[in-house]
Structures are given as structure tokens and as C-alpha cells.
Design a protein around this motif. Structure first.
Motif, PDB file in Angstrom:
ATOM      1  N   ALA B  23       0.842  -1.199   0.000  1.00 40.16           N
ATOM      2  CA  ALA B  23       0.000   0.000   0.000  1.00 40.16           C
ATOM      3  C   ALA B  23       0.875   1.247   0.000  1.00 40.16           C
ATOM      4  O   ALA B  23       0.565   2.236  -0.667  1.00 40.16           O
ATOM      5  CB  ALA B  23      -0.926  -0.009   1.214  1.00 40.16           C
ATOM      6  N   ARG B  27       0.812   4.098  -2.756  1.00 37.05           N
ATOM      7  CA  ARG B  27       0.508   5.458  -2.337  1.00 37.05           C
ATOM      8  C   ARG B  27       1.572   6.438  -2.817  1.00 37.05           C
ATOM      9  O   ARG B  27       1.275   7.568  -3.179  1.00 37.05           O
ATOM     10  CB  ARG B  27       0.428   5.520  -0.802  1.00 37.05           C
ATOM     11  CG  ARG B  27      -0.223   6.796  -0.288  1.00 37.05           C
ATOM     12  CD  ARG B  27      -1.676   6.773  -0.619  1.00 37.05           C
ATOM     13  NE  ARG B  27      -2.358   8.041  -0.430  1.00 37.05           N
ATOM     14  CZ  ARG B  27      -2.363   9.025  -1.324  1.00 37.05           C
ATOM     15  NH1 ARG B  27      -1.664   8.938  -2.424  1.00 37.05           N
ATOM     16  NH2 ARG B  27      -3.058  10.120  -1.094  1.00 37.05           N
ATOM     17  N   TRP B  33      -5.607   9.966  -5.717  1.00 34.94           N
ATOM     18  CA  TRP B  33      -6.229   8.761  -5.170  1.00 34.94           C
ATOM     19  C   TRP B  33      -7.318   9.168  -4.207  1.00 34.94           C
ATOM     20  O   TRP B  33      -7.185   9.111  -3.005  1.00 34.94           O
ATOM     21  CB  TRP B  33      -5.182   7.928  -4.454  1.00 34.94           C
ATOM     22  CG  TRP B  33      -5.630   6.515  -4.169  1.00 34.94           C
ATOM     23  CD1 TRP B  33      -6.836   5.954  -4.451  1.00 34.94           C
ATOM     24  CD2 TRP B  33      -4.865   5.510  -3.530  1.00 34.94           C
ATOM     25  NE1 TRP B  33      -6.874   4.652  -4.051  1.00 34.94           N
ATOM     26  CE2 TRP B  33      -5.664   4.342  -3.473  1.00 34.94           C
ATOM     27  CE3 TRP B  33      -3.580   5.449  -3.007  1.00 34.94           C
ATOM     28  CZ2 TRP B  33      -5.222   3.154  -2.922  1.00 34.94           C
ATOM     29  CZ3 TRP B  33      -3.149   4.259  -2.450  1.00 34.94           C
ATOM     30  CH2 TRP B  33      -3.967   3.122  -2.409  1.00 34.94           C
ATOM     31  N   ARG B  34      -8.434   9.607  -4.817  1.00 33.45           N
ATOM     32  CA  ARG B  34      -9.479  10.090  -3.940  1.00 33.45           C
ATOM     33  C   ARG B  34     -10.363   8.970  -3.454  1.00 33.45           C
ATOM     34  O   ARG B  34     -10.580   7.979  -4.156  1.00 33.45           O
ATOM     35  CB  ARG B  34     -10.321  11.153  -4.652  1.00 33.45           C
ATOM     36  CG  ARG B  34      -9.737  12.559  -4.459  1.00 33.45           C
ATOM     37  CD  ARG B  34     -10.358  13.502  -5.435  1.00 33.45           C
ATOM     38  NE  ARG B  34     -10.063  13.027  -6.786  1.00 33.45           N
ATOM     39  CZ  ARG B  34     -10.840  13.262  -7.835  1.00 33.45           C
ATOM     40  NH1 ARG B  34     -11.928  13.943  -7.702  1.00 33.45           N
ATOM     41  NH2 ARG B  34     -10.523  12.783  -9.014  1.00 33.45           N
ATOM     42  N   ALA B  35     -10.879   9.169  -2.240  1.00 37.88           N
ATOM     43  CA  ALA B  35     -11.833   8.192  -1.686  1.00 37.88           C
ATOM     44  C   ALA B  35     -13.077   8.191  -2.558  1.00 37.88           C
ATOM     45  O   ALA B  35     -13.410   9.188  -3.168  1.00 37.88           O
ATOM     46  CB  ALA B  35     -12.169   8.586  -0.260  1.00 37.88           C
ATOM     47  N   PRO B  36     -13.869   7.142  -2.565  1.00 34.47           N
ATOM     48  CA  PRO B  36     -13.617   5.855  -1.918  1.00 34.47           C
ATOM     49  C   PRO B  36     -12.973   4.812  -2.836  1.00 34.47           C
ATOM     50  O   PRO B  36     -13.133   3.636  -2.631  1.00 34.47           O
ATOM     51  CB  PRO B  36     -15.031   5.417  -1.528  1.00 34.47           C
ATOM     52  CG  PRO B  36     -15.877   5.953  -2.634  1.00 34.47           C
ATOM     53  CD  PRO B  36     -15.216   7.197  -3.152  1.00 34.47           C
ATOM     54  N   ALA B  37     -12.245   5.262  -3.829  1.00 33.73           N
ATOM     55  CA  ALA B  37     -11.671   4.321  -4.791  1.00 33.73           C
ATOM     56  C   ALA B  37     -10.591   3.474  -4.137  1.00 33.73           C
ATOM     57  O   ALA B  37      -9.829   3.946  -3.286  1.00 33.73           O
ATOM     58  CB  ALA B  37     -11.074   5.101  -5.959  1.00 33.73           C
ATOM     59  N   LEU B  38     -10.530   2.194  -4.544  1.00 31.56           N
ATOM     60  CA  LEU B  38      -9.508   1.314  -3.995  1.00 31.56           C
ATOM     61  C   LEU B  38      -8.251   1.310  -4.854  1.00 31.56           C
ATOM     62  O   LEU B  38      -7.216   0.812  -4.467  1.00 31.56           O
ATOM     63  CB  LEU B  38     -10.035  -0.121  -3.868  1.00 31.56           C
ATOM     64  CG  LEU B  38     -10.898  -0.355  -2.620  1.00 31.56           C
ATOM     65  CD1 LEU B  38     -11.376  -1.796  -2.569  1.00 31.56           C
ATOM     66  CD2 LEU B  38     -10.088  -0.043  -1.377  1.00 31.56           C
TER      67      LEU B  38
END
Lengths: 275, 254, 331
Positions: B23, B27, B33-38
Motif C-alpha cells: 500500500a 501510495r 487517489w481520492r476516496a472511496p476508490a480502492l
């Protein structure tokens, strides 16, 4: 004949001197320096003002309580986890043990960073689970701090406990079981005496570290209240002159507190009635 | 044996270790990398750019130099002391161990602040030697404590063999003592390095603005996770190297 | 190969403060094989350490081949020691362990490996030269230690209880190796052991050490059958010490004969089967006597027997400071 013995005693003293002298100079110098600044603010006369301000500041009191609490909870949990893991792992092979010991060489700040990536609101755990039930990072209780400390320190204590258990403990445990001693009794009479000393010493080191460190709380802790070390640092950002003294006084108190608590814990551990 | 039973356990543990690390890597290279994307919306090298545009490269270098110097210096000082302590030649060892324990109990920020007082007077504030001296305060006790476990009746027995085989003191040291003590020396060096590398408090207090990696990293945590992750991987590098070395030398203490 | 005589004169050694060797004197003739025996704590290991230089001496002198060596550093005495534990260097393989002294002397690699290989053959480990030491059994490791000591071409060989850590079978094999090698080289050798029967097999001479002094130094038969004091008698299993006037008579239990009639009358108090003999204790006239009897002829507890002490096996202990004439050994 004492001649030879005196000579070898003198030789030993000479061998020890370089390391001890350097240590005494550096550590002694640090303590003296901190004391000095706390009593003599920059360009002023000696006074106890810094100390008086310190004890009068409610923020300091909050910081102390907060730091003590997180340190105590972290250490206790880490010790319990370490004990549990040790008992579970003592029959396992080197691979499992090596993996369990992995966090030991990893810096605290790194674990804190990973914790933020994963456990912060909006972090990966939040997204995967569709919402965390509890705030784990930057929460007012300091739960994030505890988690990081436990993750880092439990493996360290685990190494100490496993070393103490060694090969002999399993055999003693089996012998006791064959005599009809229950698991709980074995825990108290066979396991605990074996691991007590290194676990206590290790816990003291962990506790002292948690008491004085501030990078983890800065990364994953709440902004209020600050830890003792952070309180000192903030003081240096304030009033240029008295701030240094306040910071120094705080740190001196923190250092003395760590040593005093450690001495108490060692005394308590030696006491046959205690634990 | 027990090794076979613990495969699933080992697998779980390995996953627990590898996944967070993965992770971190993702990262570091996720520009967006905006929420809520995995999965990140966009990969890129922004993290690397920002990280190295500042003082991170210098910080990495500083931290490395200080850690290596502190560990090496500590080993030199610790060797004779560890011999005496490890072979239990002291009648009253308690005061010595007390002196060794105290720097480990006291917050490193306190040690750093106290020493800075003197460094300022000596005009050494913020210099690399000052940082090495500051770190030495707690690196030296750790190194002594680890090193002394390598000395004792076992090593002495081998040295006596060397004596009766006609080896001069220098040859004894080179052919017998150092090779036999090598694992412990290695462990002590590793620990000394790691303790210095990870230190925040003294680096902050003594550094006086000279960039050190943990100090540079902290502000980004929470503020800019991508850069933080990049710097964290940099921060992790020696720890990984250490682990690889230790595993290869079969030195994992258990 | 000419042997070197070892001469220890009035050695006093006090490791750790308390005196262990008290003005001990001992001469080992060149090329001979001597067993040094004594109870634990008598100072045997200390003597070996003093001779090799690992323990400092307070007073006295040590001469090897007529030359004083007690002022020399350990690595200059040309004495090889085999310790109780093999003490092999874990980071070297077998042949490099064996060749250690040669390397110290500056011998070239191929030459010293050749010599090490030959030495390993002599101790029965030819072909193991390249092995790691961790894989060897205890007995094999001791042989490597022995090969290493011999490879150093010493003037004196000291062995400190070299067989103690081995099981009985290995012990017998290693005993033979030691005796053969010593005979072939005529190397002056001192072997410490606390087992008196092993001492008889290993030593052309036996030196008994009690409380930091050499009490008797003679051929094995003499210590077993003609001890100079009650203490020596007891150590070598002469269980019968009978006062007669101001003297003491000694006779080994193996030489005592039991009969139906005749001899001293007595009652069998105890008869313990010990495999190849029966240990019989007899109360005769208020005196306790011991006999070792072949199992088929052994009496049982409670029986009345006659005890015969053949003249040719009776030994009169010399009276005087070491005589302790009035002491009687009790079972």
C-alpha cells in the motif's frame, strides 16, 4: 598475593574508561545543560520562573496526564501481546518467529506513516470496509498512538521473552502438566517466573520511550493535548527567552520522571511479593 | 515438524507484512487517489519530484552519515568495555550498568536539548560532528549491551586454544577473536545504526536546521500522504537492507 | 624424536585468591606418559594451566628440557594442550583447525594442509579434512583437537580429562589412540583424569595429587598395592586399613579370601552384586572388612565367614606425617 589482582583490576578500569568517560561526558553534559537552561534563561539571572510557570500551566498538567496514560496503556498492551505471542510461537519454527520480529528494525515514524495511510479516515481500511466504526488516527483518546506503539514494541518484547523461554521452558511446562498442574497454574508458577525479569526490564525501556518520544503522537495523535515532549517543543516556538527555559524544565522533569519510574519498577520487580 | 504446521500462520503473517508495504508503494506513486476508490485514479511521479525538490536528498545523506559514524565510533569505544563486562570481570557492575541504562530511559529530545546548550557555546551547533556526538549518547549504550553478549567463557576458551597453539596476540585477535565474535559485532553494528537512523528527538534538537530524514518526513504525514509515502520508502530502505543481510547471515536471533 | 623432561619446583598458584597449588614439585621424565589423578578440586587443572602459562604462578619454577619456561608467554612455550571440551574454531574447517599452529609458525598453505592431513590419518580421521567442525560427533571433535595439538610439534603434551565428555566405548577407542601416538613419538605427556582405573591404563606412571600437593608418584602398581598413606589408599580403592599397634596394614578387597572355617571370624553385613564381582562387607571383631568375591562363591548377608588376609598382599603403610597410621577406613 594481591599484586597480580590489583594490576588486572587497573587494566580492566583502563579498558572501561574510554566508553564510560565518553558516556559520562555526553550524558552528564546533557543533563547539566538542560538544568542550566531551565534555571538561567538567556542573558538573565538565575531564577525558578520557568519552573513556577510550568507547574502553574494547566496545559502542562494535561500533557502529563495524556502522555502517562498513553505510555501506560501502550506498554501494558504490548507486554500482554508479546506474552501471548511468545507462548503461541514457542513451538513454531524460525520462519514464524522471524516474521513476528519484523517490525523491530522498522523506525517508529515509518509505522506511523503506514498507520496513517491505512487507518486514517479516508484511508485504505476505511475504503475497504466502507467506513471505520472507530476513529483510529488523530482521535482524542490517542488510540492511534497506542496502536502504533503496540505494533512496534510488542515484537521487541517478544524477542526478549522468547530468549528467556529458550529451550528449557517447554520441558518444565510439560513436566508440570504431567504432575497435574493446570494451565493457569503453570502460567503463574512456571512461565511467569521465567519471563518476569526480561519482560519487566523491556517494559521499562518501552515505557520510558513512550514517555519521551513525540514523533508518533505528532503523526497519528490528536493536536490536543500534546505530549510532554511536544509541549516542550511548542514552548521553544513561543517566547524566545523564557520559552527555552520552560522547555528545558519540562524535559528535565520528564527525564527525572523516567528514571524515577524505572527505579520504582525495578524495585517492585525485585520484590518477591510483587507480581 | 512444527515448521509444516506453521505454514498457514507464516502465510498470514507474511501477508500482514507485505500488504501494508505494498500500500505504501502504491501510495507513493499515486498522484491522485481520492476516496472511496480502492485503486488510484492516476499514477505519477509527483511524490518523487516534490520529495526531492526539497532537502530530502540531503536529509537522507545526513542521516546515513551520522548513523554510520555513530555506529562505527560506538563499536570502537564499546569493544574494550564489552570485553570487561561480558567476561564478568567487575566486582560491582551495577553502577556501570546504571550509567549505560540512563541515556536509554531519558527522552532523546531532552538529551539533544541539553547538549545543544554546549554545542552553541562551542559553535558546533547544527554540524554533523555535533549530531554524531548527540546520537552517540544513546547509540553507545545499545552497542555495549549487545556486544557484551559475545564475550564470555566460550570466546575465552577459544583464545586459550590460540595461545597454546603459538599465536601471538595480534594473530589471536585477527584469526580467532574477531571471526568468532563477528556475529555479535554485526548485530551490535546493525542495532547502533538503526537506533541512530530512526532517532527524531536528538536530530531535531541538535540539528538546528540541518535536515535529517525523520524530521523532514514528519510534516508530510497527514499533510501530503503521497510525499510522505515516498519519503517513508526512502526511510525504510536501510531497514530492509538490514533485514536482508541478517536473514542471509542466518542471524535472526531466534 | 628426543623427549623433554618436565620439572616443576615448589609451585604455588592461587587463582582467584585462594591457594590451590602449595609448593608443588613434580618431575616427569623425558618421553614418558604420566597420568595425573586426584579428586575434583585437588588442583589438577590448575597445575596444567600453570605449566602451559594460562595461570600465573606466584612462587616456584617450571623447567622444560632443562630450560626455565615460567617467564615465557603462553604462545612461546612449545607446549600443546588438549582441553576437556574440544574447543575447535567454528569458523574453520577440520584441516584448518588442525593446521593452526603451523600457520602461526609461517608454514605455507599446501605444506601445512599436507601435514594436517597426515596428522588426521594418524588419529583415524583421514578424509575428513574439509568437513565443517559442527557436523562432527564429540569423539571425533576430540580427535581433531588431539591432531591439532600433535601438529604443533610440541615438546610437552598436556591433556586435561580429554575423555570425560565421551561415552565408555568412545573412551576406550580414544585411550588406545592416545597411548599409540605417544609411544610412537616418545612425546613427554601428562594426562589428567579423575578415574583411577583409567589412570592405570593411560599412564606409565601415576602422580596422585591431594590438596595441591603431589602425594605419591610411582608406577601404577605401587599406588594400587603399596600406597604411602591412608588417603592414597582410599583414593585407589584399598578399602581395608587395619591398625596393628602403631602401624597400619592395608590390603585390597580383591586380595581378601573368604573361607568356611579358619581365618578371622566375622559376620557378613552386606553383599552387593556388582556385575563381575560381589562387594562383601564383613564385621569382624568390631572391625569392618571388605572383600570382592566372584559371584558363584559369594556368601549372603548374615552368614558367618572366615576372613583370610594373605601375607604376600598385606602392605604396611609407612608411618610418619603421611602415614596417618591410626586411621581406619570404614565402608
Amino acid at each position: 598475593m594481591t599484586g597480580a589482582r590489583w594490576r588486572s583490576g587497573a587494566r580492566d578500569a583502563a579498558l572501561l574508561t574510554p566508553a564510560l568517560a565518553v558516556l559520562a561526558l555526553l550524558f552528564g553534559g546533557a543533563i547539566v545543560g538542560v538544568t542550566r537552561v531551565s534555571l538561567i534563561p538567556l542573558g538573565q539571572n538565575a531564577s525558578l520562573d520557568a519552573w513556577r510557570d510550568l507547574f502553574g500551566d494547566p496545559l502542562f498538567g494535561d500533557a502529563v496526564v495524556f502522555t502517562l496514560r498513553t505510555a501506560l496503556i501502550s506498554t501494558t498492551l504490548a507486554a500482554l501481546v508479546a506474552l501471548g505471542l511468545a507462548l503461541a510461537a514457542q513451538r513454531r519454527g524460525t520462519l514464524v518467529r522471524s516474521l513476528l520480529a519484523l517490525p523491530v528494525p522498522v523506525p517508529h515514524l515509518l509505522v506511523a506513516t503506514v498507520a496513517v495511510v491505512w487507518l486514517a479516515p479516508g484511508g485504505l481500511a476505511d475504503r475497504i470496509l466502507g467506513g471505520l466504526p472507530v476513529t483510529l488516527v488523530r482521535d482524542s483518546g490517542g488510540l492511534g498512538i497506542v496502536l502504533v506503539y503496540v505494533y512496534k514494541e510488542a515484537p521487541f518484547l517478544l524477542l526478549l521473552v522468547l530468549a528467556a523461554l529458550g529451550r528449557g521452558h517447554q520441558e518444565s511446562d510439560e513436566a508440570a502438566a504431567a504432575l497435574g498442574v493446570t494451565p493457569l497454574q503453570r502460567l503463574r508458577w512456571v512461565t511467569w517466573p521465567t519471563v518476569r525479569s526480561p519482560l519487566v526490564v523491556g517494559s521499562i525501556v518501552v515505557f520510558a520511550f513512550a514517555l519521551g518520544a513525540f514523533e508518533v503522537p505528532l503523526a497519528v495523535g490528536p493536536s490536543y493535548p500534546p505530549t510532554i515532549a511536544e509541549y516542550a517543543r511548542q514552548a521553544t516556538q513561543g517566547d524566545l527567552i523564557s520559552g527555552q527555559s520552560t522547555a528545558a524544565a519540562t524535559l528535565l522533569l520528564s527525564a527525572a520522571g523516567s528514571i524515577a519510574l524505572a527505579a520504582l519498577a525495578v524495585r517492585a520487580a525485585r520484590d518477591p511479593q510483587g507480581g | 515438524m512444527a515448521e509444516r504446521l506453521s505454514r498457514p500462520a507464516a502465510g498470514v503473517l507474511a501477508a500482514l507484512v507485505a500488504v501494508p508495504l505494498l500500500a505504501l508503494v502504491v501510495r507513493a506513486f499515486a498522484d491522485e487517489w481520492r476516496a472511496p476508490a480502492l485503486v488510484p485514479q492516476q499514477f505519477g511521479l509527483r511524490g518523487v519530484e516534490v520529495a526531492f525538490s526539497g532537502s530530502s536528498g540531503e536529509a537522507f545523506g545526513n542521516s546515513l552519515v551520522v548513523a554510520l559514524a555513530a555506529a562505527a565510533l560506538a563499536l570502537l569505544l564499546a569493544w574494550p568495555a564489552a570485553r570487561v563486562l561480558g567476561e564478568r570481570r567487575l566486582r560491582h557492575p551495577a553502577p556501570v550498568f546504571l550509567l549505560l541504562a540512563m541515556p536509554l530511559l531519558v527522552p532523546s529530545y531532552a538529551v539533544g536539548t541539553g547538549l545543544t546548550e554546549w554545542f552553541i557555546r562551542l559553535d558546533l551547533d547544527g554540524t554533523l560532528p555535533a549530531l554524531v556526538a548527540g546520537h552517540l549518547t544513546f547509540v553507545l549504550p545499545y552497542v555495549i549491551l549487545v556486544l557484551l553478549s559475545g564475550f564470555g567463557p566460550r570466546l575465552t576458551a577459544l583464545e586459550e586454544v590460540a595461545q597454546v597453539n603459538g599465536l601471538s596476540p595480534l594473530r589471536r585477535m585477527l584469526w580467532v577473536t574477531l571471526p568468532a565474535a563477528a556475529p555479535t559485532v554485526g548485530a551490535a553494528a546493525l542495532i547502533g545504526f538503526l537506533v541512530s537512523w530512526s532517532d527524531y528527538g536528538t536530530s531535531l534538537a541538535v540539528g538546528g536546521g540541518r535536515p535529517m530524514l525523520p524530521v523532514v518526513l514528519l510534516p508530510f504525514v497527514g499533510a501530503d500522504p503521497q510525499v510522505a509515502a515516498t519519503l517513508a520508502l526512502l526511510f525504510l530502505a536501510p531497514a530492509v537492507a538490514v533485514l536482508a543481510l541478517a536473514v542471509r547471515a542466518g542471524r535472526m536471533p531466534l | 624424536m628426543n623427549g623433554y623432561e618436565l620439572d616443576c619446583r615448589d609451585l604455588s598458584v592461587s587463582p582467584g585468591g585462594s591457594p590451590v597449588l602449595r609448593e608443588l614439585s613434580l618431575t616427569i621424565s623425558a618421553g614418558s606418559r604420566t597420568a595425573l589423578v586426584g579428586p575434583s578440586g585437588a588442583g589438577k587443572t590448575t597445575l596444567l594451566r600453570a605449566i602451559s602459562g594460562l595461570a600465573p604462578i606466584e612462587t616456584g619454577a617450571i623447567l622444560l628440557g632443562g630450560e626455565p619456561i615460567h617467564h615465557r608467554a603462553v604462545h612461546r612455550r612449545a607446549i600443546a594442550v588438549v582441553f576437556q571440551e574440544p574447543r575447535l574454531l567454528p569458523h574453520l574447517d577440520v584441516q584448518d583447525n588442525v593446521a593452526l599452529a603451523l600457520r602461526a609458525a609461517g608454514v605455507g598453505r599446501s605444506e601445512r594442509r599436507r601435514l594436517a592431513g597426515a596428522q588426521l590419518e594418524e588419529v583415524g580421521l583421514g578424509g575428513r579434512a574439509k568437513q565443517r567442525v559442527q557436523g562432527l560427533s564429540g569423539g571425533e571433535q576430540q580427535r581433531v583437537a588431539l591432531a591439532r595439538a600433535l601438529c604443533a610439534d610440541p615438546r610437552l603434551l598436556l591433556l586435561d580429562e580429554p575423555l570425560a565428555a565421551l561415552d565408555p566405548n568412545r573412551r576406550a577407542a580414544l585411550r588406545r589412540v592416545i597411548v599409540e601416538l605417544q609411544q610412537r613419538r616418545r612425546l613427554t605427556t601428562v594426562i589428567v583424569t579423575h578415574d583411577h582405573s583409567e589412570a592405570a591404563e593411560l599412564g606409565q606412571q601415576i602422580a596422585l595429587m591431594l590438596e595441591g600437593r603431589i602425594v605419591q608418584h610411582d608406577e601404577p602398581r605401587a599406588l594400587f598395592e603399596r600406597p604411602v598413606s591412608a588417603a592414597v589408599a582410599r583414593f585407589f580403592g584399598v578399602a581395608n586399613l587395619i591398625p596393628e599397634g602403631s602401624d597400619t596394614l592395608a590390603i585390597r578387597p580383591e586380595h581378601v579370601r573368604l573361607s568356611r572355617d579358619g581365618g578371622l571370624r566375622g559376620t557378613v553385613v552386606e553383599a552387593v552384586y556388582a556385575g563381575d564381582h560381589v562387594r562383601v562387607a564383613i564385621d569382624s571383631d568390631g572391625r569392618r572388612l571388605h572383600a570382592h568375591v566372584a559371584p558363584p562363591d559369594a556368601p549372603r548377608a548374615g552368614e558367618q565367614v572366615g576372613v583370610i588376609l594373605p601375607d604376600e598382599h598385606l602392605w604396611r603403610l609407612p608411618s610418619g606425617p603421611s602415614g596417618e597410621a591410626a586411621e581406619v577406613a570404614d565402608g
